[in-house]
Design an enzyme around this catalytic site. Structure first.
Site, mmCIF file in Angstrom:
data_model
loop_
_atom_site.group_PDB
_atom_site.id
_atom_site.type_symbol
_atom_site.label_atom_id
_atom_site.label_comp_id
_atom_site.label_asym_id
_atom_site.label_seq_id
_atom_site.Cartn_x
_atom_site.Cartn_y
_atom_site.Cartn_z
ATOM 1 N N TRP A 238 0.811 -1.220 0.000
ATOM 2 C CA TRP A 238 0.000 0.000 0.000
ATOM 3 C C TRP A 238 0.839 1.261 0.000
ATOM 4 O O TRP A 238 0.536 2.212 -0.724
ATOM 5 C CB TRP A 238 -1.001 -0.014 1.153
ATOM 6 C CG TRP A 238 -2.039 -1.071 0.929
ATOM 7 C CD1 TRP A 238 -2.234 -2.200 1.667
ATOM 8 C CD2 TRP A 238 -3.004 -1.140 -0.142
ATOM 9 N NE1 TRP A 238 -3.245 -2.960 1.131
ATOM 10 C CE2 TRP A 238 -3.729 -2.333 0.027
ATOM 11 C CE3 TRP A 238 -3.305 -0.317 -1.230
ATOM 12 C CZ2 TRP A 238 -4.765 -2.720 -0.851
ATOM 13 C CZ3 TRP A 238 -4.328 -0.704 -2.095
ATOM 14 C CH2 TRP A 238 -5.047 -1.886 -1.903
ATOM 15 N N ASP B 63 -1.691 6.587 6.318
ATOM 16 C CA ASP B 63 -2.793 5.804 5.754
ATOM 17 C C ASP B 63 -3.217 4.842 6.863
ATOM 18 O O ASP B 63 -2.505 3.879 7.158
ATOM 19 C CB ASP B 63 -2.295 5.054 4.514
ATOM 20 C CG ASP B 63 -3.336 4.089 3.938
ATOM 21 O OD1 ASP B 63 -4.418 3.938 4.547
ATOM 22 O OD2 ASP B 63 -3.044 3.486 2.883
ATOM 23 N N LYS C 122 -12.907 -1.379 6.588
ATOM 24 C CA LYS C 122 -12.306 -2.437 7.411
ATOM 25 C C LYS C 122 -12.884 -2.411 8.826
ATOM 26 O O LYS C 122 -13.478 -3.366 9.279
ATOM 27 C CB LYS C 122 -10.785 -2.262 7.495
ATOM 28 C CG LYS C 122 -10.089 -2.164 6.164
ATOM 29 C CD LYS C 122 -10.067 -3.501 5.444
ATOM 30 C CE LYS C 122 -9.068 -3.520 4.316
ATOM 31 N NZ LYS C 122 -9.442 -2.694 3.163
HETATM 32 N N1 PMP Z 1 -4.547 1.511 1.957
HETATM 33 C C1 PMP Z 1 -4.670 0.397 2.707
HETATM 34 C C2 PMP Z 1 -3.780 0.236 3.898
HETATM 35 C C3 PMP Z 1 -5.620 -0.569 2.379
HETATM 36 O O1 PMP Z 1 -5.741 -1.683 3.125
HETATM 37 C C4 PMP Z 1 -6.447 -0.372 1.257
HETATM 38 C C5 PMP Z 1 -7.525 -1.353 0.858
HETATM 39 N N2 PMP Z 1 -7.377 -2.637 1.237
HETATM 40 C C6 PMP Z 1 -6.256 0.777 0.497
HETATM 41 C C7 PMP Z 1 -5.315 1.708 0.881
HETATM 42 C C8 PMP Z 1 -7.077 1.030 -0.733
HETATM 43 O O2 PMP Z 1 -8.314 1.434 -0.328
HETATM 44 P P1 PMP Z 1 -9.555 1.588 -1.321
HETATM 45 O O3 PMP Z 1 -9.800 0.233 -1.895
HETATM 46 O O4 PMP Z 1 -10.616 2.053 -0.384
HETATM 47 O O5 PMP Z 1 -9.179 2.597 -2.342
#
Ligand code: PMP
Length: 360
Positions: A93, A167, A191
């Site tokens: 991420w 994040d 989550k």
């Molecule tokens: N950052 C993290 C730490 C994530 O776990 C996720 C999704 N699993 C995201 C960003 C991406 O998020 P989204 O699918 O809501 O764009």
């Protein structure tokens, strides 16, 4: 999702009732976002989130859309001023965040643990922070790789004046946040907080008002803050469910702790149980260094990977779902988000023990 939240939403699905039990005559989905009823839901949700995470008054709480990946662009558009931003790459991420930010600013990699196979957080003392950085980005919890910062870095102590951007998509509300070390935190709600569709941004007052010209108005933090997240129609249903979850979280207690502190106690107990079992087993393996391990997402591998399908099929039969690891890393992953009770982890460990005994 906590069952109590789903039950409450089900009871109010056709006709939402306010806190005094007065019927509104409509579903939350049928409300005008500017109507009295929804405004009260939204303001309560914001106040409850502020109370839950002890967010200081000089931070704005914004309800947006676009998810974590949307914020990978929206943050640099609002904060970078087209200059330099530092990224600490610790897994999938944060790597994605750094890549996306390159479209809007000079996104530097201040540290990376890629050479460890994303198994150990890089020591903060070794980060190469830029003196001119507009901000420093970390991913608090790497959902896929299973790494989590156990303490937020103190950038000032590392000689940086830049605000820290976190994040916190996959561990928000699982532990308290030390806001003295934070400039901005963002995360999707899906989550720990509610359904997909809502993105939370908590941003310090002085960081508003510096957006690039190209930044869409609906994603300009200054404009969204000035309009109390109602510049455009916010994701009303997701805010409503998240609001119910905030109330549920505020009511939780554990070992004399309440709210997120209670969740933290539970999450320590849940993840500790699973890691201890994995570490003591000959069949299962978690590759993350103990000090870097996530309390939310526990990836693990079977010593004999030809048994993966049998493991997953047996788990499904035992009511243990969604254990398959992310396709980019393989193996298994147990996600122990807030709503997962200790009994769920106990059931998983009991199943894993039995599977190991049968396949030893
Ligand atoms: N950052 C993290 C730490 C994530 O776990 C996720 C999704 N699993 C995201 C960003 C991406 O998020 P989204 O699918 O809501 O764009």
């Amino acid at each position: 999702m906590p069952e109590a939240v789903l039950e409450r939403a089900a009871a109010d699905m056709l006709d939402w009732h306010d806190r005094e039990g007065r019927a509104s005559g409509m579903s939350v989905m049928e409300m005008s976002h500017r109507g009295r009823e929804f405004v009260s839901i939204c303001e309560q949700a914001e106040a409850d989130f502020r109370a839950l995470l002890a967010v200081p008054e000089h931070f704005h709480i914004l309800f947006l859309q676009g998810g974590g990946l949307g914020e990978n662009a929206i943050v640099p558009m609002n904060l970078s001023r087209g200059g330099i931003a530092d990224f600490v790459v610790t897994g999938s991420w944060s790597a994605k965040s750094q890549k996306e930010a390159q479209r809007y600013c000079e996104a530097r990699v201040a540290a990376s643990n890629a050479e460890t196979g994303f198994t150990r957080l890089p020591e903060a003392s070794g980060w190469r922070l830029s003196s001119e950085a507009a901000y420093v980005h970390i991913c608090g919890n790497e959902t896929i790789n299973g790494l989590e910062f156990q303490e937020l870095p103190d950038l000032a102590a590392l000689g940086s004046a830049a605000p820290l951007v976190i994040d916190f998509s996959s561990h928000v509300a699982s532990r308290p946040v030390d806001w003295r070390r934070v400039g901005l935190a963002f995360g999707g709600a899906q989550k720990n907080l509610g359904p997909a569709g809502l993105t939370l941004v908590v941003v310090r007052d002085d960081l508003l008002g510096h957006a690039l010209e190209i930044c869409p108005s609906a994603f300009n933090y200054r404009i969204v803050a000035d309009n109390r997240s109602m510049y455009n129609t916010p994701p009303t249903w997701a805010i409503y469910i998240a609001g119910l979850t905030f109330q549920w979280l505020l009511q939780q207690s554990e070992d004399g702790f309440t709210g997120v502190a209670a969740m933290e106690r539970r999450n320590i107990a849940k993840s500790g149980l699973l890691y201890d079992f994995i570490d003591g087993s000959a069949l299962y393996d978690n590759k993350v260094a103990p000090g870097s391990r996530s309390r939310m997402n526990v990836p693990f591998f079977l010593a004999d990977e030809s048994r993966n399908e049998a493991f997953l099929a047996g788990a499904r039969a035992a009511g243990l779902l969604q254990l398959k690891g992310h396709k980019s890393v393989g193996g298994m992953r147990a996600s122990l988000y807030n709503a997962m009770p200790l009994a769920g982890v106990q059931a998983l460990v009991a199943y894993m023990r039995e599977f190991e005994r049968l396949h030893a």
